[in-house]
Design an enzyme around this catalytic site. Structure first.
Site, PDB file in Angstrom:
ATOM      1  N   HIS A 165      -4.452   6.198   7.261  1.00 53.36           N
ATOM      2  CA  HIS A 165      -3.949   7.275   6.494  1.00 53.36           C
ATOM      3  C   HIS A 165      -2.412   7.176   6.481  1.00 53.36           C
ATOM      4  O   HIS A 165      -1.967   6.439   6.045  1.00 53.36           O
ATOM      5  CB  HIS A 165      -4.615   8.585   6.759  1.00 53.36           C
ATOM      6  CG  HIS A 165      -4.286   9.898   5.788  1.00 53.36           C
ATOM      7  ND1 HIS A 165      -4.369   9.416   4.564  1.00 53.36           N
ATOM      8  CD2 HIS A 165      -4.784  10.889   5.853  1.00 53.36           C
ATOM      9  CE1 HIS A 165      -4.387  10.764   3.914  1.00 53.36           C
ATOM     10  NE2 HIS A 165      -4.420  11.746   4.566  1.00 53.36           N
ATOM     11  N   HIS A 186      -6.947   0.715  -1.006  1.00 54.98           N
ATOM     12  CA  HIS A 186      -6.888   2.185  -1.227  1.00 54.98           C
ATOM     13  C   HIS A 186      -8.420   2.589  -1.480  1.00 54.98           C
ATOM     14  O   HIS A 186      -9.197   1.626  -2.031  1.00 54.98           O
ATOM     15  CB  HIS A 186      -6.285   2.598  -2.302  1.00 54.98           C
ATOM     16  CG  HIS A 186      -5.634   4.101  -2.264  1.00 54.98           C
ATOM     17  ND1 HIS A 186      -6.808   5.161  -2.737  1.00 54.98           N
ATOM     18  CD2 HIS A 186      -4.804   4.916  -1.379  1.00 54.98           C
ATOM     19  CE1 HIS A 186      -6.133   6.327  -2.381  1.00 54.98           C
ATOM     20  NE2 HIS A 186      -5.148   6.217  -1.695  1.00 54.98           N
ATOM     21  N   ASP A 228       2.247   3.420   1.023  1.00 56.63           N
ATOM     22  CA  ASP A 228       2.875   3.160   2.264  1.00 56.63           C
ATOM     23  C   ASP A 228       3.457   1.921   2.353  1.00 56.63           C
ATOM     24  O   ASP A 228       4.202   1.596   3.087  1.00 56.63           O
ATOM     25  CB  ASP A 228       1.765   3.255   3.324  1.00 56.63           C
ATOM     26  CG  ASP A 228       1.495   4.773   3.509  1.00 56.63           C
ATOM     27  OD1 ASP A 228       2.314   5.580   3.418  1.00 56.63           O
ATOM     28  OD2 ASP A 228       0.143   5.108   3.818  1.00 56.63           O
TER      29      ASP A 228
HETATM   30  N1  CMC Z   1      -6.224  -5.713   4.332  1.00 54.18           N
HETATM   31  C1  CMC Z   1      -7.479  -6.592   4.385  1.00 54.18           C
HETATM   32  N2  CMC Z   1      -8.527  -6.193   3.731  1.00 54.18           N
HETATM   33  C2  CMC Z   1      -8.772  -5.141   3.587  1.00 54.18           C
HETATM   34  C3  CMC Z   1      -7.838  -4.155   3.344  1.00 54.18           C
HETATM   35  C4  CMC Z   1      -6.520  -4.541   3.994  1.00 54.18           C
HETATM   36  N3  CMC Z   1      -5.555  -3.564   3.981  1.00 54.18           N
HETATM   37  N4  CMC Z   1      -8.303  -3.032   2.911  1.00 54.18           N
HETATM   38  C5  CMC Z   1      -9.533  -3.256   2.618  1.00 54.18           C
HETATM   39  N5  CMC Z   1      -9.991  -4.489   2.911  1.00 54.18           N
HETATM   40  C6  CMC Z   1     -11.056  -5.145   2.596  1.00 54.18           C
HETATM   41  C7  CMC Z   1     -12.120  -4.584   3.815  1.00 54.18           C
HETATM   42  O1  CMC Z   1     -11.999  -5.256   4.926  1.00 54.18           O
HETATM   43  C8  CMC Z   1     -13.616  -4.840   2.737  1.00 54.18           C
HETATM   44  O2  CMC Z   1     -13.932  -6.397   2.813  1.00 54.18           O
HETATM   45  P1  CMC Z   1     -15.465  -6.383   2.976  1.00 54.18           P
HETATM   46  O3  CMC Z   1     -15.819  -5.871   1.741  1.00 54.18           O
HETATM   47  O4  CMC Z   1     -15.440  -8.414   3.074  1.00 54.18           O
HETATM   48  O5  CMC Z   1     -15.912  -5.905   4.000  1.00 54.18           O
HETATM   49  C9  CMC Z   1     -12.955  -4.546   1.493  1.00 54.18           C
HETATM   50  O6  CMC Z   1     -11.542  -4.738   1.469  1.00 54.18           O
HETATM   51  C10 CMC Z   1     -13.359  -3.187   1.091  1.00 54.18           C
HETATM   52  O7  CMC Z   1     -12.557  -2.248   2.072  1.00 54.18           O
HETATM   53  P2  CMC Z   1     -13.032  -0.890   2.838  1.00 54.18           P
HETATM   54  O8  CMC Z   1     -12.687  -0.893   4.244  1.00 54.18           O
HETATM   55  O9  CMC Z   1     -14.594  -0.662   2.644  1.00 54.18           O
HETATM   56  O10 CMC Z   1     -12.378   0.300   1.793  1.00 54.18           O
HETATM   57  P3  CMC Z   1     -12.132   1.761   2.241  1.00 54.18           P
HETATM   58  O11 CMC Z   1     -12.034   2.338   1.041  1.00 54.18           O
HETATM   59  O12 CMC Z   1     -12.856   2.143   3.271  1.00 54.18           O
HETATM   60  O13 CMC Z   1     -10.623   1.777   3.054  1.00 54.18           O
HETATM   61  C11 CMC Z   1      -8.289   1.851   3.438  1.00 54.18           C
HETATM   62  C12 CMC Z   1      -9.474   2.218   2.397  1.00 54.18           C
HETATM   63  C13 CMC Z   1      -7.117   2.521   2.820  1.00 54.18           C
HETATM   64  C14 CMC Z   1      -8.695   2.624   4.544  1.00 54.18           C
HETATM   65  C15 CMC Z   1      -8.255   0.446   3.538  1.00 54.18           C
HETATM   66  O14 CMC Z   1      -8.072  -0.377   2.381  1.00 54.18           O
HETATM   67  C16 CMC Z   1      -7.319   0.122   4.783  1.00 54.18           C
HETATM   68  O15 CMC Z   1      -7.597   0.018   5.845  1.00 54.18           O
HETATM   69  N6  CMC Z   1      -5.895  -0.149   4.334  1.00 54.18           N
HETATM   70  C17 CMC Z   1      -4.874  -0.610   5.120  1.00 54.18           C
HETATM   71  C18 CMC Z   1      -4.306   0.872   5.820  1.00 54.18           C
HETATM   72  C19 CMC Z   1      -3.422   1.613   4.665  1.00 54.18           C
HETATM   73  O16 CMC Z   1      -2.762   1.003   3.934  1.00 54.18           O
HETATM   74  N7  CMC Z   1      -3.713   2.874   4.550  1.00 54.18           N
HETATM   75  C20 CMC Z   1      -2.941   3.940   3.630  1.00 54.18           C
HETATM   76  C21 CMC Z   1      -3.743   4.241   2.452  1.00 54.18           C
HETATM   77  S1  CMC Z   1      -2.913   5.150   1.191  1.00 54.18           S
HETATM   78  C22 CMC Z   1      -2.074   6.347   1.697  1.00 54.18           C
HETATM   79  C23 CMC Z   1      -2.990   7.453   2.783  1.00 54.18           C
HETATM   80  O17 CMC Z   1      -4.068   7.609   2.225  1.00 54.18           O
HETATM   81  O18 CMC Z   1      -2.355   7.998   3.548  1.00 54.18           O
END
Ligand code: CMC
Length: 435
Positions: free
Chosen positions: A268, A307, A363
């Site tokens: 987050h 996201h 971010d």
């Molecule tokens: N790098 C590489 N792969 C990714 C990333 C990433 N940053 N984000 C998602 N994926 C992949 C994930 O592994 C999954 O792949 P597969 O379908 O093969 O299993 C697919 O994309 C879908 O991702 P998810 O984890 O199901 O998506 P989510 O909605 O649960 O997670 C997230 C959203 C923001 C937690 C995630 O994208 C992430 O961990 N990003 C990096 C951390 C980040 O930048 N967070 C800040 C978010 S914005 C500001 C805030 O909210 O504070």
């Protein structure tokens, strides 16, 4: 039969049910009538991590993640970032309308005159080690305000709520600055009521011996824009924590501390700090392809990318990129920008990221700007928490005034053992012990 209904047939019993659809949702409580017999509890929805469940009705923030749209109270984020100050936007979020000049004057006066913190806060901070993470100090100090304002527990009283909102929005920059000064071993700087919200924050962070701190106007405005962009983002993890904890009628200081705790996580608000650490680890532009390869192999995530809601370019990231240019004109270019731009360029072309609709989020660039402005990476998430306090309070106030809301209490799908016979300790075998 009305068009705005859903008919479902329970194949266990052959019975059909018609459920009303409102705002594109069904009420999951309407599923409870679907039973196999009188002993059956009734059907529930199972939605780990709330990926398809609306937990509230809200008129604060609108996001269209597919089209990259973000609006506060109906106003596009781009318009607000261009024309408003952060405090004007905070007013909009909390009260639902942009302020008139008279309302704005009063709002600024109230916030400015609630920026001082009780002197005991300094003593509290002195209990932390010199290298304590500022986010841990911030969360603890916000929670500690609860002990100073016992009347805050009367959350049903609109006047009392309003007063605590002045205090919280006014005091979070002071607490954040004190956390920074503590980690540096510098004396604390009191707020200066002549300065703007962000100008005063910079004063409390960076003033040394000069009698009056004068902020660089470009950086002051850039910080104001960054604060606007971070002010709210509908039902994210920390807003959900704010609503959930607040629904127990906990006072707003403890509730805000809970929301800030949620924000601290690297998935987050902690992501901005993680992005900087990642850019440090990559080291140079040439190492970007190898790093992307490791991400695709599943070694880690590309921090600042992806996201839950945006499946398009995060509109905030666009404004941040533009703001970065203005900041770098004043501070000189942060060399990490080149690595970030290269990461973005490769990721936006790469099938792995394209297929999963992974774009830079808020971010990705914010940390690079904050670092160029002189902020330490440990402070980045605290910088996020300051403006987000306005959003949390808007969500909290809306939740408390919503007659449909009550204490948040999700259901579970129990997957454990059914009732078992108790075995005394001396009679338990190796298997029972291993469990
Ligand atoms: N790098 C590489 N792969 C990714 C990333 C990433 N940053 N984000 C998602 N994926 C992949 C994930 O592994 C999954 O792949 P597969 O379908 O093969 O299993 C697919 O994309 C879908 O991702 P998810 O984890 O199901 O998506 P989510 O909605 O649960 O997670 C997230 C959203 C923001 C937690 C995630 O994208 C992430 O961990 N990003 C990096 C951390 C980040 O930048 N967070 C800040 C978010 S914005 C500001 C805030 O909210 O504070």
């Amino acid at each position: 039969m009305a068009n705005n209904t859903l008919t479902v047939t329970d194949n266990r019993t052959g019975t059909s049910y018609t459920l009303p659809i409102e705002h594109g949702t069904i009420r999951t409580m309407d599923l409870r009538q679907i039973k196999t017999g009188p002993e059956d509890f009734g059907l529930m929805g199972y939605d780990p991590a709330f990926t398809n469940t609306a937990s509230c009705r809200s008129s604060v923030t609108y996001i269209d993640g597919d089209r990259g749209i973000l609006r506060y109270r109906g106003y596009p984020i781009e318009v607000l970032a261009e024309h408003c100050s952060f405090l004007e936007v905070a007013y909009l979020l909390v009260w639902g309308e942009l302020p008139t000049q008279a309302q704005m004057n009063d709002w600024v006066y109230q916030i400015t005159h609630h920026t001082m913190v009780h002197e005991t806060v300094k003593k509290l901070l002195e209990g932390f080690r010199y290298n304590a993470h500022p986010m841990g100090m911030f969360v603890s100090t916000v929670a500690a305000l609860s002990t100073l304002y016992p009347e805050a527990k009367h959350v049903e009283d609109a006047e009392i709520r309003k007063h605590q909102m002045f205090r919280l929005i006014g005091k979070v920059p002071t607490i954040a600055a004190y956390c920074y000064r503590h980690s540096k071993g510098y004396p604390y700087v009191y707020p200066d009521n002549d300065l703007s919200y962000t100008g005063n924050f910079m004063n409390m962070l960076w003033r040394m011996m000069e009698p009056k701190y004068v902020a660089n106007p470009v950086l002051e405005r850039a910080l104001d824009i960054l604060f606007i962009l971070h002010a709210d983002h509908e039902q994210n993890c920390s807003a959900n924590a704010m609503r959930s904890v607040g629904s127990a009628l906990t006072d707003p200081y403890l509730t805000t501390a809970a929301a800030a705790s949620a924000l601290a996580g690297p998935l987050h608000g902690g992501a901005n700090e993680a992005v900087l650490r990642m850019l440090d680890e990559i080291g140079s532009k040439q190492n970007v392809p190898a790093y992307i390869k490791r991400i695709k192999e599943g070694h880690s995530k590309l921090m600042g990318f992806g996201h839950r809601v945006y499946k398009n370019y995060d509109p905030r990231a666009k404004i941040i990129k533009w703001t970065a240019e203005r900041v770098f004109e004043a501070t000189g270019r942060n060399t990490k920008l080149d690595i970030a731009l290269e990461l973005e360029r490769i990721a936006l072309e790469d099938e792995y990221f394209v297929k999963r609709k992974l774009y830079p989020n808020v971010d990705f660039y914010s940390g690079i700007i904050y670092q160029a402005m002189g902020f330490l990476p440990e402070m980045f998430t605290v910088m996020f928490a300051i403006p987000r306090t306005a959003g949390w309070l808007a969500q909290w106030n809306e939740m408390l005034t919503d007659p449909e809301q009550k204490i948040a209490r999700p259901r579970q799908v129990y997957t454990g053992e059914q009732e078992r016979a108790f075995v005394p300790l001396e009679k338990r075998g190796a298997v029972a012990t291993a469990r």
